[in-house]
Design a protein around this motif. Structure first.
Motif, PDB file in Angstrom:
ATOM      1  N   MET A   1      15.366   1.357   6.397  1.00  0.00           N
ATOM      2  CA  MET A   1      15.172   0.998   4.990  1.00  0.00           C
ATOM      3  C   MET A   1      15.721  -0.412   4.737  1.00  0.00           C
ATOM      4  O   MET A   1      16.696  -0.838   5.348  1.00  0.00           O
ATOM      5  CB  MET A   1      15.882   1.993   4.081  1.00  0.00           C
ATOM      6  N   SER A   2      15.084  -1.136   3.826  1.00  0.00           N
ATOM      7  CA  SER A   2      15.547  -2.438   3.387  1.00  0.00           C
ATOM      8  C   SER A   2      15.880  -2.355   1.906  1.00  0.00           C
ATOM      9  O   SER A   2      15.606  -1.365   1.232  1.00  0.00           O
ATOM     10  CB  SER A   2      14.459  -3.498   3.617  1.00  0.00           C
ATOM     11  N   THR A   3      16.463  -3.435   1.405  1.00  0.00           N
ATOM     12  CA  THR A   3      16.772  -3.472  -0.017  1.00  0.00           C
ATOM     13  C   THR A   3      15.481  -3.580  -0.814  1.00  0.00           C
ATOM     14  O   THR A   3      14.653  -4.456  -0.537  1.00  0.00           O
ATOM     15  CB  THR A   3      17.667  -4.683  -0.325  1.00  0.00           C
ATOM     16  N   PRO A 328       1.958  -8.165   8.389  1.00  0.00           N
ATOM     17  CA  PRO A 328       2.413  -6.954   7.698  1.00  0.00           C
ATOM     18  C   PRO A 328       1.289  -6.175   7.023  1.00  0.00           C
ATOM     19  O   PRO A 328       1.353  -4.939   6.935  1.00  0.00           O
ATOM     20  CB  PRO A 328       3.412  -7.502   6.672  1.00  0.00           C
ATOM     21  N   TRP A 329       0.243  -6.864   6.516  1.00  0.00           N
ATOM     22  CA  TRP A 329      -0.861  -6.147   5.877  1.00  0.00           C
ATOM     23  C   TRP A 329      -1.697  -5.376   6.878  1.00  0.00           C
ATOM     24  O   TRP A 329      -2.340  -4.377   6.525  1.00  0.00           O
ATOM     25  CB  TRP A 329      -1.770  -7.124   5.123  1.00  0.00           C
ATOM     26  N   ILE A 330      -1.715  -5.812   8.146  1.00  0.00           N
ATOM     27  CA  ILE A 330      -2.515  -5.107   9.155  1.00  0.00           C
ATOM     28  C   ILE A 330      -2.077  -3.650   9.254  1.00  0.00           C
ATOM     29  O   ILE A 330      -2.903  -2.727   9.241  1.00  0.00           O
ATOM     30  CB  ILE A 330      -2.391  -5.804  10.523  1.00  0.00           C
ATOM     31  N   ALA A 331      -0.780  -3.440   9.358  1.00  0.00           N
ATOM     32  CA  ALA A 331      -0.261  -2.093   9.624  1.00  0.00           C
ATOM     33  C   ALA A 331       0.224  -1.369   8.379  1.00  0.00           C
ATOM     34  O   ALA A 331       0.587  -0.188   8.464  1.00  0.00           O
ATOM     35  CB  ALA A 331       0.879  -2.181  10.647  1.00  0.00           C
ATOM     36  N   ASN A 332       0.214  -2.063   7.237  1.00  0.00           N
ATOM     37  CA  ASN A 332       0.769  -1.468   6.022  1.00  0.00           C
ATOM     38  C   ASN A 332      -0.192  -1.675   4.854  1.00  0.00           C
ATOM     39  O   ASN A 332      -0.054  -2.632   4.085  1.00  0.00           O
ATOM     40  CB  ASN A 332       2.128  -2.106   5.701  1.00  0.00           C
ATOM     41  N   PRO A 333      -1.163  -0.780   4.706  1.00  0.00           N
ATOM     42  CA  PRO A 333      -2.121  -0.949   3.606  1.00  0.00           C
ATOM     43  C   PRO A 333      -1.481  -0.880   2.229  1.00  0.00           C
ATOM     44  O   PRO A 333      -2.047  -1.378   1.260  1.00  0.00           O
ATOM     45  CB  PRO A 333      -3.108   0.203   3.829  1.00  0.00           C
ATOM     46  N   ASP A 334      -0.287  -0.287   2.146  1.00  0.00           N
ATOM     47  CA  ASP A 334       0.456  -0.220   0.877  1.00  0.00           C
ATOM     48  C   ASP A 334       1.699  -1.101   0.951  1.00  0.00           C
ATOM     49  O   ASP A 334       2.784  -0.734   0.497  1.00  0.00           O
ATOM     50  CB  ASP A 334       0.845   1.222   0.561  1.00  0.00           C
ATOM     51  N   ARG A 337       3.985  -1.738  -2.152  1.00  0.00           N
ATOM     52  CA  ARG A 337       4.786  -0.560  -2.515  1.00  0.00           C
ATOM     53  C   ARG A 337       5.995  -0.450  -1.596  1.00  0.00           C
ATOM     54  O   ARG A 337       7.115  -0.156  -2.069  1.00  0.00           O
ATOM     55  CB  ARG A 337       3.941   0.708  -2.432  1.00  0.00           C
ATOM     56  N   ARG A 338       5.800  -0.661  -0.321  1.00  0.00           N
ATOM     57  CA  ARG A 338       6.928  -0.605   0.620  1.00  0.00           C
ATOM     58  C   ARG A 338       7.973  -1.667   0.277  1.00  0.00           C
ATOM     59  O   ARG A 338       9.182  -1.405   0.357  1.00  0.00           O
ATOM     60  CB  ARG A 338       6.416  -0.783   2.054  1.00  0.00           C
ATOM     61  N   ALA A 344      10.541   1.360   5.067  1.00  0.00           N
ATOM     62  CA  ALA A 344      10.273   0.810   6.392  1.00  0.00           C
ATOM     63  C   ALA A 344       8.787   0.481   6.531  1.00  0.00           C
ATOM     64  O   ALA A 344       7.934   1.100   5.897  1.00  0.00           O
ATOM     65  CB  ALA A 344      10.688   1.805   7.465  1.00  0.00           C
ATOM     66  N   GLU A 345       8.478  -0.498   7.382  1.00  0.00           N
ATOM     67  CA  GLU A 345       7.107  -0.909   7.598  1.00  0.00           C
ATOM     68  C   GLU A 345       6.577  -0.374   8.928  1.00  0.00           C
ATOM     69  O   GLU A 345       7.319  -0.254   9.904  1.00  0.00           O
ATOM     70  CB  GLU A 345       6.999  -2.437   7.600  1.00  0.00           C
TER      71      GLU A 345
END
Length: 371
Positions: A1-3, A328-334, A337-338, A344-345
């Motif tokens: 988790m990040s801030t 980051p958009w390749i693997a994280n469609p949302d 929100r993350r 976590a991504e």
């Protein structure tokens, strides 16, 4: 988790770009993925872009405005009736998700191969061969059985003076097709070593006519393309991407004066934005930021991985009005929100970046899937 990003993070502030009111400033960078069988946008690509509609603005993968502008196999074009229908499907899906879409027009110039172009020799500003090799077809004949392979670049053919107006008109025609298909606008790819960049770069452009030599002459092609597209679809539906001093695809630039000239010529047109590839520690980034009167978008390219903190800092410090994020958009469609929640991504699968099926393309998990 990040801030988690605070609600008042500058990255989450709305922004007007051209005719669009964007909900935040984390935009999706153009990403070549080679999923367009037959060079026509398809349903799988519509799903991919629709999944990422929460981006403030999606810039599509680079797409050729003319057949001779195609760089790689299975890259979508924007010059036929079938391709227009494919982009219409994508635009509908993105809009259904309350998203926005600009189609990036990318004429590859010398970054191509005869086997990709059905036997034709690639064109460029000058007949200067790139170093290295490119993925292409094993045969130039599309009617034979062929597979993907890697072959050395060839020496391109310099565009003749009489041919340049047709290439400029091809960009304008593609811009019209994209907007008529439902896209919110188009981006001109003047970066990363493709055709517009090949005219801008003094180390590649060896012309002795009005498109070569001085900075004003080397900027002329980009200005003519921008003007033609702005006249066709409206300047507020048009942006341009540049990457000064970026050696990608064999570009050689000994000075960046041409970008000052280019910005001075484009500024009065009222384009939706200027999209620059660079980092905050490069002189031209802040210099062009100061000279550009409109929205300034920054992409840090591969210099650094785009973290939520770094991207928010660029906006807070006034380096850019918005940022484009790629990997980051390749693997994280949302992704947003993350970032909002400090979640976590997902990590992108490097083996499925280019070509293939839905795996590593539309099957990355959303947060609600993980839950």
């Amino acid at each position: 988790m990040s801030t988690p990003l605070p609600d008042d993070s500058p990255l989450l502030a709305p922004l007007r770009v051209g005719r669009l009111e964007l909900p935040h400033r984390a935009l999706m960078a153009p990403l070549t993925r080679n999923r367009a069988d037959g060079d026509v946008p398809n349903e799988m690509q519509a799903e991919y872009y629709a999944q990422r509609a929460s981006a403030g603005l999606i810039f599509s993968e680079g797409s050729q405005p003319q057949r001779m502008g195609q760089a790689y196999p299975n890259v979508p074009g924007v010059h036929s009736v079938e391709q227009k229908a494919g982009w219409a499907r994508i635009a509908r899906r993105v809009h259904d998700g309350q998203g926005h879409l600009f189609v990036q027009l990318m004429h590859s110039g010398r970054i191509s191969h005869p086997h990709t172009l059905d036997g034709a020799t690639p064109v460029a500003s000058s007949a200067v061969r790139p170093e290295g090799s490119i993925v292409t077809w094993s045969s130039p004949d599309p009617d034979t059985e062929r597979e993907l392979t890697t072959l050395d670049y060839v020496t391109p053919r310099a565009l003749e003076l009489a041919e340049i107006p047709d290439v400029v008109a091809g960009y304008a025609h593609a811009a019209r097709l994209a907007v008529d298909a439902g896209a919110d606008g188009v981006e001109l790819h003047g970066a990363n070593g493709y055709l517009i960049h090949q005219f801008l770069a003094d180390g590649i452009n060896r012309r002795t006519d009005r498109y070569g030599g001085t900075a004003a002459n080397r900027a002329r092609f980009a200005v003519e393309v921008a003007r033609a597209c702005a006249e066709e679809i409206g300047a507020d539906r048009l942006g341009i991407r540049v990457s000064p001093l970026n050696p990608f695809n064999g570009i050689v630039e000994n000075d960046d004066e041409v970008y000052d000239v280019l910005v001075d010529a484009l500024a009065p047109m009222g384009l939706a934005y200027l999209h620059v590839v660079g980092t905050r520690n490069q002189d031209f980034v802040l210099r062009l930021r100061k000279a550009w009167p409109g929205i300034y978008v920054l992409n840090t390219n591969f210099e650094e991985y785009s973290t939520r903190e770094d991207m928010a800092g660029l906006i807070a410090d006034g380096v850019a009005d918005a940022v484009t994020v790629g990997r980051p958009w390749i693997a994280n469609p949302d992704l947003v929100r993350r970032w909002r929640e400090g979640a976590a991504e997902n990590e992108p699968d490097q083996g499925s970046l280019y070509g293939g099926d839905h795996r590593g393309y539309t099957d990355y998990a959303f947060l609600h899937d993980a839950a």
